[in-house]
Design a protein around this motif. Structure first.
Motif, short mmCIF file in Angstrom:
data_model
loop_
_atom_site.label_atom_id
_atom_site.label_comp_id
_atom_site.label_asym_id
_atom_site.label_seq_id
_atom_site.Cartn_x
_atom_site.Cartn_y
_atom_site.Cartn_z
N ASP A 300 -16.06 1.99 32.63
CA ASP A 300 -16.31 2.87 31.80
C ASP A 300 -15.04 2.92 30.68
O ASP A 300 -15.17 3.57 29.53
N TYR A 537 -17.08 12.88 35.72
CA TYR A 537 -16.75 11.38 35.26
C TYR A 537 -15.21 11.12 34.86
O TYR A 537 -14.60 11.71 34.13
N ARG A 540 -14.66 11.25 31.39
CA ARG A 540 -15.09 12.53 30.64
C ARG A 540 -14.66 13.61 31.66
O ARG A 540 -15.54 14.30 31.93
N ALA A 564 -33.94 18.43 34.45
CA ALA A 564 -34.18 18.24 32.82
C ALA A 564 -33.12 17.11 33.00
O ALA A 564 -32.31 16.66 33.42
N GLU A 692 -36.47 6.49 38.32
CA GLU A 692 -37.62 6.37 37.48
C GLU A 692 -38.05 5.02 37.26
O GLU A 692 -38.34 4.52 36.21
N1 ATP Z 1 -20.26 6.89 32.53
C1 ATP Z 1 -20.55 8.16 32.29
N2 ATP Z 1 -19.19 8.59 31.76
C2 ATP Z 1 -19.13 9.87 31.35
N3 ATP Z 1 -20.44 10.63 31.34
C3 ATP Z 1 -21.47 10.34 31.93
C4 ATP Z 1 -21.54 8.90 32.37
N4 ATP Z 1 -22.89 8.98 32.60
C5 ATP Z 1 -23.60 9.77 32.59
N5 ATP Z 1 -22.80 10.76 32.00
C6 ATP Z 1 -23.08 12.24 31.74
O1 ATP Z 1 -23.37 12.86 32.81
C7 ATP Z 1 -24.47 13.61 32.70
C8 ATP Z 1 -25.46 13.74 33.61
O2 ATP Z 1 -25.98 12.38 33.56
P1 ATP Z 1 -27.28 11.53 34.31
O3 ATP Z 1 -27.53 10.35 33.79
O4 ATP Z 1 -26.95 11.75 35.75
O5 ATP Z 1 -28.39 12.51 34.18
P2 ATP Z 1 -29.78 12.28 34.35
O6 ATP Z 1 -30.47 13.73 34.83
O7 ATP Z 1 -30.19 11.08 35.17
O8 ATP Z 1 -30.80 12.17 32.91
P3 ATP Z 1 -32.10 11.56 32.50
O9 ATP Z 1 -33.07 12.20 33.10
O10 ATP Z 1 -32.00 11.62 30.95
O11 ATP Z 1 -31.80 10.16 32.91
C9 ATP Z 1 -25.08 13.57 31.30
O12 ATP Z 1 -24.26 14.41 30.39
C10 ATP Z 1 -24.16 12.35 30.79
O13 ATP Z 1 -23.79 12.23 29.52
#
Ligand code: ATP
Length: 769
Positions: A300, A537, A540, A564, A692
């Motif tokens: 990352d 993360y 972030r 969502a 998915e």
């Molecule tokens: N490697 C990363 N570094 C920083 N933030 C991340 C990282 N991966 C995901 N995020 C953030 O973490 C949050 C959750 O992401 P995640 O991929 O788990 O969501 P999700 O529910 O699986 O979404 P989707 O249904 O769209 O796939 C989001 O706001 C995303 O921007």
């Protein structure tokens, strides 16, 4: 008086090319170039198809894990013009320009330290970091002189960190990462020693090469002396041939000595290059080994383009600086020392004149050279920017064409290359003046020596041959000093590159297999528990994903995760696979903290099918067998194909041996997903994770797949992230995620029965849109 002098001059001009052939140290100098970089990458890439076909032939062979994107290197920084290069202006220009280069080394050396990574690294990641910024906006901003890296991230405006890491090393902020990426490496004695130690295993090759270098340098340095003698023998019959030799014998011996010199030089080059390539080979293997074992937070933080550049370019620079450059530097040192001694021996007066003229001109040249070099640097940066456009647009050509943006992209590229052109034109003018001036002053210096030397010839204190020898030694010394200056800057470059490599080699992954209790569970049942998990993360840290997240998945159950987009569903899987560790709370498997489990063992119990399944360049069979050790019988692959309903494979002309292209580009999304499911099934995992995994399948194939999966999931714990109602319906339990926590949990029918429940609302929203 002028006659012999002009004769000497023209004789020199005629002989110069052949001398430069003898002085092979410089023409043969291996500099880092675009071609070298691409060759390096070419070697890394290999031939995926030929590599991949060996899977079933050699036990233990594993499919090629990835193919390196050659395109990422196409914009490697072109070497900036080097001002010490010899010019076609003749000896004067050659001598003076090289001498200026000698004094200019401080300028180049410091620059090499200031700009550790150039366009190559910048250009590999032109992705906008802020999702609200479109590629065109990014392009626009870059045009105004800002790279995408400097765009403010929306997170930077967020409030203070919500959570503090309890992990051993606190996560660095995004700004800190930017600084880390751009800051030059520390150059210390330790780093120099460490660099030298890389060449230690090659000491035999290098020792032989140094011996041959001394032989060839000694012979090369005898050339001017011999030429002076020949001229005197030819010009004045009174001059005796040394050792009473006849003319024929004299030339025969001279020729033989040159042959020995040539052989020694050839041997030196071969040995040095072989040693260099061996250093590069070891370094690349070591570095790739270190990289693949890094944890996900490391990836990352570092851009893939940077890492690839370090693997391909920096290893090359280090290898060359330790071998070719040291050899050339040593050769230059020997030749400069011997040449200067010979100059003093032949005429201390002329040597004094030469040394009195060259340094002041060189100082002026340094100042001017710095200005021209800065101009060149701007041109290189602009070139890097234009290359970014090409790389990004061509690698996303389908999007460009689908949005009919060809003309707009052409216009954007036109602007970029015109900026490059304007800078390059300016650079051409100033470089021309530089080289012209350097040549002129060099020739004036030679004229001064010729004037004084000519007088000495007239007064018979010097022979014509000796004056010729003196001029030749001057040229050799000029060339050698130039070699020494580039030696310094090449070593500096090598140190910079090795610093970048060492920083990667030294990086310790916080999540690794040889840590913690390293337990294995003899009979894994597959119960999964999240207990008060807090997570951000590392890259972030201001955006909290989970706060006190808790839930329990019974062994052998099928759990559907809904929520969502961005609610953290995929993050659950990432935590379970220990791509990241939570900052607080625990994730338990059969009641054991996953941090106490042996990481390799744990990951082997789990199989993941991703939302965007990644296939590697190789055959379908290799992709399915990926992750299995040793020889994989074809029957096992065919069984996995049957279970994953991958019937389409049998319709392909090459069946399971069909090459799927880079990242599986020659398969459809649904086909890729089915191959990925077969790849998961063949592992026979205790826990199956589907992110998915059936989203790209049409209804018919999804139905078929569902039937197949129902059989496969028996006796395993299955966690499925899904948006589709049909997929979720068959789950034993549904977790509905909202704002980093489980908003609702229960069987499908129960959750759907709650009129205002979050899950029902989510499903209703999805079916009505
Ligand atoms: N490697 C990363 N570094 C920083 N933030 C991340 C990282 N991966 C995901 N995020 C953030 O973490 C949050 C959750 O992401 P995640 O991929 O788990 O969501 P999700 O529910 O699986 O979404 P989707 O249904 O769209 O796939 C989001 O706001 C995303 O921007």
């Amino acid at each position: 008086m002028l006659g012999p002098l002009l004769g000497t001059c023209s004789a020199f001009r005629v002989h110069q090319p052949s001398m430069s052939l003898l002085s092979t140290g410089h023409p043969a100098k291996a500099r880092m170039s675009l071609g070298t970089a691409l060759r390096g990458v070419g070697r890394l890439t290999g031939n995926p198809s030929s590599q991949s076909r060996r899977l079933h032939q050699s036990p233990g062979h594993r499919p090629v894990p990835c193919s390196w994107p050659v395109s990422r290197f196409r914009h490697s920084p072109l070497p900036a013009p080097e001002f010490q290069r010899s010019t076609p202006l003749g000896i004067g220009a050659s001598v003076s320009v090289r001498s200026f280069g000698f004094l200019a080394y401080f300028v180049r050396g410091s620059k090499a330290r200031r700009v550790p990574t150039t366009a190559a690294n910048q250009s590999t990641s032109a992705q906008p970091r802020d999702p609200a910024i479109t590629p065109n906006q990014v392009a626009g901003q870059q045009q105004q002189g800002h790279s995408s890296e400097t765009l403010p991230s929306h997170n930077q405006t967020e409030s203070a960190p919500l959570l503090r890491a309890s992990s051993p090393t606190p996560p660095p902020s995004e700004d800190a990462l930017e600084v880390e990426r751009n800051s030059p490496p520390q150059v210390t004695w330790q780093s120099l020693l460490r660099l030298v130690r890389l060449a230690r295993p090659e000491y035999k090759l290098l020792g032989c090469a140094v011996g041959l270098l001394l032989v060839s340098s000694a012979i090369t340095m005898s050339v001017p002396f011999a030429m002076g003698k020949i001229i005197d023998i030819v010009a004045t019959a009174a001059t005796p041939i040394p050792f009473g030799l006849t003319t024929r014998q004299f030339f025969a011996i001279l020729g033989s000595v040159f042959v020995v010199g040539g052989v020694a030089n050839a041997g030196r080059v071969m040995l040095i290059r072989t040693a260099g390539e061996r250093v590069i080979l070891r370094l690349r293997e070591k570095l790739f080994g270190a990289l693949v074992h890094q944890d996900i937070p490391f990836f990352d933080r570092h851009r893939t383009g940077d890492l690839v550049s370090r693997l391909a370019n920096d290893t090359n620079v280090v290898g060359k600086s330790l071998t070719n450059n040291v050899s050339d530097g040593l050769r230059s040192l020997v030749m400069a020392g011997a040449g200067l001694s010979m100059m003093v021996y032949m005429s201390p007066t002329l040597t004094g004149i030469m040394l009195g003229i060259v340094p002041p001109i060189s100082i002026a040249a340094i100042i001017y050279g710095r200005f021209v070099r800065d101009l060149s640097h701007h041109t290189q940066t602009a070139l890097g920017d234009s290359t970014k456009v090409v790389e990004e647009r061509l690698s996303n050509i389908r999007t460009v064409q689908a949005f009919v943006m060809e003309k707009a992209e052409q216009a954007l590229y036109h602007d970029r290359v015109h900026t490059v052109y304007k800078l390059a034109r300016r650079e051409a003018v100033y470089s021309g003046l530089f080289f012209g001036g350097a040549g002129l002053f060099g020739n004036l210096a030679i004229m001064a020596v010729l004037g004084v030397g000519g007088n000495m010839v007239l007064q018979q204190t010097l022979t014509v041959g000796e004056l010729t020898s003196f001029l030749l030694y001057t040229a050799y010394v000029g060339g050698s000093l130039s070699g020494l200056t580039s030696f310094y800057s090449e070593i500096m470059k090598g140190l910079g590159a090795s610093g970048r490599i060492f920083s990667l080699l030294d990086a310790q992954p916080t999540i690794r297999s040889n840590q913690g209790a390293q337990r294995t569970l003899p009979a894994l049942e597959g119960r999964v528990t999240f207990e008060d998990v807090d997570f951000v993360y590392p890259a972030r840290e201001r955006a909290r994903i989970f706060e006190r997240l808790s839930f329990d998945v019974a062994a052998g159950s099928v759990v559907g995760i809904a929520g969502a987009s961005g609610s953290g569903k995929s993050t659950l899987i990432a935590l379970l696979l220990r791509f990241y560790d939570p900052q607080a709370g625990r994730i338990l498997v059969d009641g054991v903290d996953v941090r106490d489990l042996d990481l390799t063992w744990w990951r082997r119990q789990v199989a993941l099918v991703n939302q965007e399944p990644t296939l590697f360049a190789g055959t379908i069979a290799e992709n399915i067998a990926y992750g299995l050790d040793g020889f994989v019988p074809e029957s096992r692959i065919l069984e996995a194909i049957r279970q994953a309903s991958c019937d389409f494979i049998h319709d392909l002309p090459d069946g399971i041996h069909t090459f799927v292209g880079e990242r599986g580009v020659s398969l459809s999304g649904g086909q890729k997903q089915r191959v990925a499911i077969a790849r998961a099934i063949i592992k026979n995992p205790r826990i199956l994770l589907f992110d998915e995994a059936t989203s790209a399948l049409d209804s018919e194939n999804e139905y078929l797949m569902k039937e197949a999966l129902e059989k496969l999931t028996q006796g395993r714990t299955v966690i499925t992230i899904a948006h589709r109602l049909s997929t979720l319906k068959s789950s034993d339990l549904i977790l509905c995620m909202e704002d980093g926590r489980v908003a609702e949990m229960g069987p499908f029918n129960e959750l759907m029965a709650k009129p205002n429940g979050p899950f029902r609302k989510l499903m209703e929203y999805q079916t009505s849109h």
